[in-house]
Write a protein that holds these residues in place. Sequence first.
Motif, PDB file in Angstrom:
ATOM      1  N   SER A  63      43.438  41.446  33.171  1.00  5.56           N
ATOM      2  CA  SER A  63      42.725  42.260  34.166  1.00  5.56           C
ATOM      3  C   SER A  63      41.287  42.582  33.764  1.00  5.56           C
ATOM      4  CB  SER A  63      43.495  43.547  34.440  1.00  5.56           C
ATOM      5  OG  SER A  63      43.626  44.317  33.262  1.00  5.56           O
ATOM      6  N   ARG A  64      41.057  42.878  32.480  1.00  3.66           N
ATOM      7  CA  ARG A  64      39.689  43.228  32.060  1.00  3.66           C
ATOM      8  C   ARG A  64      38.785  41.998  32.077  1.00  3.66           C
ATOM      9  NH1 ARG A  64      39.900  47.831  28.745  1.00  3.66           N
ATOM     10  NH2 ARG A  64      41.486  49.265  29.537  1.00  3.66           N
ATOM     11  N   TYR A  66      39.185  39.433  34.030  1.00  3.14           N
ATOM     12  CA  TYR A  66      38.947  39.162  35.448  1.00  3.14           C
ATOM     13  C   TYR A  66      37.853  40.074  35.981  1.00  3.14           C
ATOM     14  CZ  TYR A  66      40.175  38.029  40.319  1.00  3.14           C
ATOM     15  OH  TYR A  66      40.158  37.609  41.633  1.00  3.14           O
ATOM     16  N   ASP A  67      37.859  41.336  35.571  1.00  2.00           N
ATOM     17  CA  ASP A  67      36.800  42.260  35.988  1.00  2.00           C
ATOM     18  C   ASP A  67      35.440  41.770  35.511  1.00  2.00           C
ATOM     19  OD1 ASP A  67      38.598  43.958  37.228  1.00  2.00           O
ATOM     20  OD2 ASP A  67      38.744  45.341  35.533  1.00  2.00           O
ATOM     21  N   LYS A  70      34.324  38.983  37.732  1.00  2.00           N
ATOM     22  CA  LYS A  70      33.905  39.459  39.052  1.00  2.00           C
ATOM     23  C   LYS A  70      32.534  40.127  38.998  1.00  2.00           C
ATOM     24  CE  LYS A  70      37.766  41.697  39.982  1.00  2.00           C
ATOM     25  NZ  LYS A  70      38.769  42.511  40.728  1.00  2.00           N
ATOM     26  N   SER A  76      32.079  42.679  42.246  1.00  2.00           N
ATOM     27  CA  SER A  76      32.600  43.886  41.616  1.00  2.00           C
ATOM     28  C   SER A  76      31.770  45.076  42.076  1.00  2.00           C
ATOM     29  CB  SER A  76      32.535  43.761  40.093  1.00  2.00           C
ATOM     30  OG  SER A  76      32.851  44.973  39.464  1.00  2.00           O
TER      31      SER A  76
END
Length: 201
Positions: A63-64, A66-67, A70, A76
Motif C-alpha cells: 500500500s505505501r 502504491y501511494d 500514485k 494522489s
Amino acid sequence: MNVQFDRVKTLNALLYVANRVQRRDFHKIFKIIYFADRQHLADWGRPITGDTYIAMEAGPVPSRLYDMMKIVRGDSYLPDSEGLGQYFQVENWMYIAPLKDADPNKLTPNEHEILDATIAKYSSLSYDEIKEKSHDIAWRSTARDFSISWENIAREAGLDEVEVACLNEYSTLRPLPERDMTPDELYCAIEKEINQIYAQD
C-alpha cells in the motif's frame, strides 16, 4: 507482528527491480517485491520494505509503495514533497520508468541476493502466472481489500508456529530488527530481552 515500514528501502527495492525486469508494470513489480519481502522475512527475521500488503483481487499490493507511485503519477491527494519524481516516472498509467538505479548502500548484501533470486524466478512469468503464484495461503486467508497479516506471510514463507511465535514475541518488545539477523541471532536477541524483563521483576 510489529513490522516497521522503511521508505528508503522501499524506494530502492522499487528501483532495483524496475531496472532489472523487462515488463515494468505495477502488477509485476508489486508481486516481485512481495515475494522478496516474504523470503527475506523467512531467512533473516524481517522483510525488506516492511510495507502493508493489501489483499486485492489481483494479489497482494504494497500500500505505501502504491501511494508513492500514485504521487508520481499525479492522482494522489499528496504532493511530491520528497522529490520522488527524480527517481522514477509512471508511463501509460501503470508502467515504471526508472530514472536512477538503486543506491547499493541502501540495501544489504542479503537483500540484493534475495531480490536477484526473486527477479530470476518470477520476472519472466506472465500476468496470469504471477497472479496465481501470489494467490497464496496468506492472500486466501485475508478478506479482499484488507491487510494481510505478517504472521500469515511468515507461515506462507515456511516458518513454523514456534518461529512465528518467536518473531511475534520479539516484535512486541521492539520492532523487528533493522539489520539482517540469522534465526540463531534473532533467537538469542529474544532470549536476552526476556531475561532482562525477568531481571527487573
